[in-house]
Write a protein that holds these residues in place. Structure first.
Motif, PDB file in Angstrom:
ATOM      1  N   ILE A   1      46.011  34.200  34.107  1.00 11.04           N
ATOM      2  CA  ILE A   1      46.571  33.318  33.092  1.00 11.04           C
ATOM      3  C   ILE A   1      45.372  32.556  32.555  1.00 11.04           C
ATOM      4  CG2 ILE A   1      48.152  31.423  32.611  1.00 11.04           C
ATOM      5  CD1 ILE A   1      49.885  32.519  34.923  1.00 11.04           C
ATOM      6  N   CYS A   2      44.849  33.044  31.449  1.00 11.86           N
ATOM      7  CA  CYS A   2      43.587  32.528  30.926  1.00 11.86           C
ATOM      8  C   CYS A   2      43.755  31.204  30.200  1.00 11.86           C
ATOM      9  CB  CYS A   2      42.948  33.556  29.999  1.00 11.86           C
ATOM     10  SG  CYS A   2      42.484  35.077  30.853  1.00 11.86           S
ATOM     11  N   GLU A   3      44.845  31.063  29.479  1.00  8.55           N
ATOM     12  CA  GLU A   3      45.064  29.837  28.725  1.00  8.55           C
ATOM     13  C   GLU A   3      46.520  29.433  28.852  1.00  8.55           C
ATOM     14  OE1 GLU A   3      43.499  29.795  24.660  1.00  8.55           O
ATOM     15  OE2 GLU A   3      42.488  31.665  25.164  1.00  8.55           O
ATOM     16  N   GLU A   4      46.749  28.153  29.060  1.00  5.28           N
ATOM     17  CA  GLU A   4      48.112  27.632  29.163  1.00  5.28           C
ATOM     18  C   GLU A   4      48.873  27.933  27.879  1.00  5.28           C
ATOM     19  OE1 GLU A   4      50.965  26.221  31.462  1.00  5.28           O
ATOM     20  OE2 GLU A   4      48.883  26.177  32.119  1.00  5.28           O
ATOM     21  N   GLY A   5      50.073  28.445  28.011  1.00  2.76           N
ATOM     22  CA  GLY A   5      50.908  28.735  26.850  1.00  2.76           C
ATOM     23  C   GLY A   5      50.634  30.085  26.206  1.00  2.76           C
ATOM     24  N   LYS A   6      49.647  30.804  26.690  1.00  5.12           N
ATOM     25  CA  LYS A   6      49.322  32.124  26.147  1.00  5.12           C
ATOM     26  C   LYS A   6      49.864  33.194  27.088  1.00  5.12           C
ATOM     27  CE  LYS A   6      46.577  30.771  22.750  1.00  5.12           C
ATOM     28  NZ  LYS A   6      46.714  31.103  21.378  1.00  5.12           N
ATOM     29  N   SER A   7      49.941  34.420  26.591  1.00  3.27           N
ATOM     30  CA  SER A   7      50.409  35.537  27.408  1.00  3.27           C
ATOM     31  C   SER A   7      49.478  35.783  28.579  1.00  3.27           C
ATOM     32  CB  SER A   7      50.478  36.817  26.568  1.00  3.27           C
ATOM     33  OG  SER A   7      51.407  36.678  25.526  1.00  3.27           O
ATOM     34  N   ALA A   8      50.063  36.158  29.693  1.00  7.40           N
ATOM     35  CA  ALA A   8      49.261  36.527  30.856  1.00  7.40           C
ATOM     36  C   ALA A   8      48.496  37.807  30.534  1.00  7.40           C
ATOM     37  CB  ALA A   8      50.158  36.751  32.068  1.00  7.40           C
ATOM     38  N   CYS A   9      47.367  37.968  31.196  1.00  5.03           N
ATOM     39  CA  CYS A   9      46.560  39.176  31.042  1.00  5.03           C
ATOM     40  C   CYS A   9      46.513  39.895  32.382  1.00  5.03           C
ATOM     41  CB  CYS A   9      45.152  38.823  30.605  1.00  5.03           C
ATOM     42  SG  CYS A   9      45.065  38.095  28.979  1.00  5.03           S
ATOM     43  N   PHE A  10      46.297  41.178  32.315  1.00  5.04           N
ATOM     44  CA  PHE A  10      46.283  42.011  33.508  1.00  5.04           C
ATOM     45  C   PHE A  10      45.025  42.861  33.498  1.00  5.04           C
ATOM     46  CE2 PHE A  10      50.523  41.018  32.153  1.00  5.04           C
ATOM     47  CZ  PHE A  10      51.123  40.557  33.308  1.00  5.04           C
ATOM     48  N   GLN A  11      44.531  43.148  34.705  1.00  3.07           N
ATOM     49  CA  GLN A  11      43.348  43.978  34.833  1.00  3.07           C
ATOM     50  C   GLN A  11      43.439  44.819  36.094  1.00  3.07           C
ATOM     51  OE1 GLN A  11      39.625  42.025  35.636  1.00  3.07           O
ATOM     52  NE2 GLN A  11      38.445  43.640  34.641  1.00  3.07           N
ATOM     53  N   TYR A  12      42.970  46.046  35.977  1.00  3.66           N
ATOM     54  CA  TYR A  12      42.868  46.944  37.119  1.00  3.66           C
ATOM     55  C   TYR A  12      41.915  46.329  38.144  1.00  3.66           C
ATOM     56  CZ  TYR A  12      41.347  50.994  39.831  1.00  3.66           C
ATOM     57  OH  TYR A  12      41.025  51.841  40.844  1.00  3.66           O
ATOM     58  N   VAL A  13      42.280  46.388  39.406  1.00  9.00           N
ATOM     59  CA  VAL A  13      41.433  45.873  40.475  1.00  9.00           C
ATOM     60  C   VAL A  13      40.495  46.988  40.907  1.00  9.00           C
ATOM     61  CG1 VAL A  13      41.364  44.959  42.827  1.00  9.00           C
ATOM     62  CG2 VAL A  13      43.176  44.236  41.268  1.00  9.00           C
ATOM     63  N   ASP A  14      39.258  46.856  40.500  1.00 14.17           N
ATOM     64  CA  ASP A  14      38.225  47.818  40.870  1.00 14.17           C
ATOM     65  C   ASP A  14      37.661  47.360  42.208  1.00 14.17           C
ATOM     66  OD1 ASP A  14      36.070  49.512  41.126  1.00 14.17           O
ATOM     67  OD2 ASP A  14      35.333  49.181  39.093  1.00 14.17           O
ATOM     68  N   LYS A  15      37.976  48.078  43.261  1.00 15.79           N
ATOM     69  CA  LYS A  15      37.605  47.668  44.622  1.00 15.79           C
ATOM     70  C   LYS A  15      36.104  47.401  44.753  1.00 15.79           C
ATOM     71  CE  LYS A  15      41.739  48.112  46.316  1.00 15.79           C
ATOM     72  NZ  LYS A  15      42.607  46.991  46.430  1.00 15.79           N
ATOM     73  N   SER A  16      35.288  48.110  43.999  1.00 14.15           N
ATOM     74  CA  SER A  16      33.843  47.934  44.131  1.00 14.15           C
ATOM     75  C   SER A  16      33.347  46.667  43.449  1.00 14.15           C
ATOM     76  CB  SER A  16      33.115  49.145  43.542  1.00 14.15           C
ATOM     77  OG  SER A  16      33.329  49.208  42.144  1.00 14.15           O
ATOM     78  N   LYS A  17      34.165  46.052  42.580  1.00  7.47           N
ATOM     79  CA  LYS A  17      33.718  44.870  41.835  1.00  7.47           C
ATOM     80  C   LYS A  17      33.886  43.577  42.619  1.00  7.47           C
ATOM     81  CE  LYS A  17      32.836  46.836  37.800  1.00  7.47           C
ATOM     82  NZ  LYS A  17      31.581  46.918  37.184  1.00  7.47           N
ATOM     83  N   ASN A  18      34.792  43.544  43.610  1.00  7.84           N
ATOM     84  CA  ASN A  18      35.025  42.334  44.408  1.00  7.84           C
ATOM     85  C   ASN A  18      35.149  41.093  43.529  1.00  7.84           C
ATOM     86  OD1 ASN A  18      34.974  43.646  46.940  1.00  7.84           O
ATOM     87  ND2 ASN A  18      32.750  43.720  46.816  1.00  7.84           N
ATOM     88  N   CYS A  19      36.163  41.068  42.667  1.00 11.65           N
ATOM     89  CA  CYS A  19      36.333  39.984  41.688  1.00 11.65           C
ATOM     90  C   CYS A  19      36.424  38.601  42.318  1.00 11.65           C
ATOM     91  CB  CYS A  19      37.565  40.231  40.831  1.00 11.65           C
ATOM     92  SG  CYS A  19      37.255  41.398  39.507  1.00 11.65           S
ATOM     93  N   HIS A  20      36.790  38.530  43.563  1.00 18.22           N
ATOM     94  CA  HIS A  20      36.887  37.225  44.199  1.00 18.22           C
ATOM     95  C   HIS A  20      35.507  36.657  44.555  1.00 18.22           C
ATOM     96  CE1 HIS A  20      36.697  40.046  47.534  1.00 18.22           C
ATOM     97  NE2 HIS A  20      36.297  39.047  48.292  1.00 18.22           N
ATOM     98  N   LEU A  21      34.461  37.466  44.385  1.00 19.90           N
ATOM     99  CA  LEU A  21      33.123  37.027  44.769  1.00 19.90           C
ATOM    100  C   LEU A  21      32.255  36.603  43.594  1.00 19.90           C
ATOM    101  CD1 LEU A  21      32.283  39.800  47.409  1.00 19.90           C
ATOM    102  CD2 LEU A  21      33.126  37.479  47.819  1.00 19.90           C
ATOM    103  N   HIS A  22      32.763  36.722  42.376  1.00 18.50           N
ATOM    104  CA  HIS A  22      31.905  36.389  41.242  1.00 18.50           C
ATOM    105  C   HIS A  22      32.692  35.789  40.079  1.00 18.50           C
ATOM    106  CE1 HIS A  22      32.984  40.698  40.390  1.00 18.50           C
ATOM    107  NE2 HIS A  22      33.390  40.094  39.302  1.00 18.50           N
ATOM    108  N   PHE A  23      31.964  35.253  39.124  1.00 20.10           N
ATOM    109  CA  PHE A  23      32.537  34.686  37.912  1.00 20.10           C
ATOM    110  C   PHE A  23      32.734  35.790  36.873  1.00 20.10           C
ATOM    111  CE2 PHE A  23      30.785  31.132  40.081  1.00 20.10           C
ATOM    112  CZ  PHE A  23      31.474  30.006  39.648  1.00 20.10           C
ATOM    113  N   HIS A  24      33.484  35.468  35.834  1.00 20.60           N
ATOM    114  CA  HIS A  24      33.724  36.414  34.751  1.00 20.60           C
ATOM    115  C   HIS A  24      33.340  35.774  33.428  1.00 20.60           C
ATOM    116  CE1 HIS A  24      36.490  37.572  37.987  1.00 20.60           C
ATOM    117  NE2 HIS A  24      36.252  38.794  37.578  1.00 20.60           N
TER     118      HIS A  24
END
Length: 140
Positions: free
Chosen positions: A68-91
């Motif tokens: 949920i990038c912005e309040e009041g805007k549509s939610a966004c979805f992204q494929y979880v790429d196991k090799s990217k470890n999104c919880h370990l870095h910024f976007h």
């Protein structure tokens, strides 16, 4: 094929198509509307409600992440790429082309550590998105 088996296959097929869409666009966050549009462009007729049901299942299966990038805007979805470890870095998200950049940067890691140690606040990197213009769009 019985109606029950056909219906189960239909749901599985639709979920597979939604996952294929997100996999092919793994460097982007996509809204449900953008997923429906992408599927239609690829001759796959899927309604928005079906896309949302498929997304819910894929999130449960931890194959897709919801942002949920912005309040009041549509939610966004992204494929979880196991090799990217999104919880370990910024976007980084380009406001021109929509590209999502996975940023592994020691400076930001130090900033995150500082915030934790000095401000007693833990940053959730799965929700941390910095907006701006990517190099490709800036060069245009």
């Amino acid at each position: 094929m019985s109606d029950e088996k056909e219906q189960r296959y239909y749901k599985t097929k639709q979920r597979t198509e939604v996952l294929n869409c997100l996999t092919e666009n793994k460097n982007f966050h996509m809204t449900a509307d953008e997923i429906v549009l992408w599927l239609k462009r690829n001759s796959i007729d899927v309604g928005k409600a079906t896309v949302y049901r498929a997304l819910d299942k894929l999130i449960e299966e931890k194959k897709v992440r919801k942002y949920i990038c912005e309040e009041g805007k549509s939610a966004c979805f992204q494929y979880v790429d196991k090799s990217k470890n999104c919880h370990l870095h910024f976007h980084l998200k380009c406001i021109c082309c929509g590209k999502l950049i996975h940023l592994k940067c020691d400076y930001l890691t130090d900033l995150e550590k500082h915030i934790s140690e000095h401000h007693k606040f833990t940053v959730d990197n799965t929700r941390t998105v910095l907006y701006g213009v990517c190099g490709e769009c800036a060069d245009e």
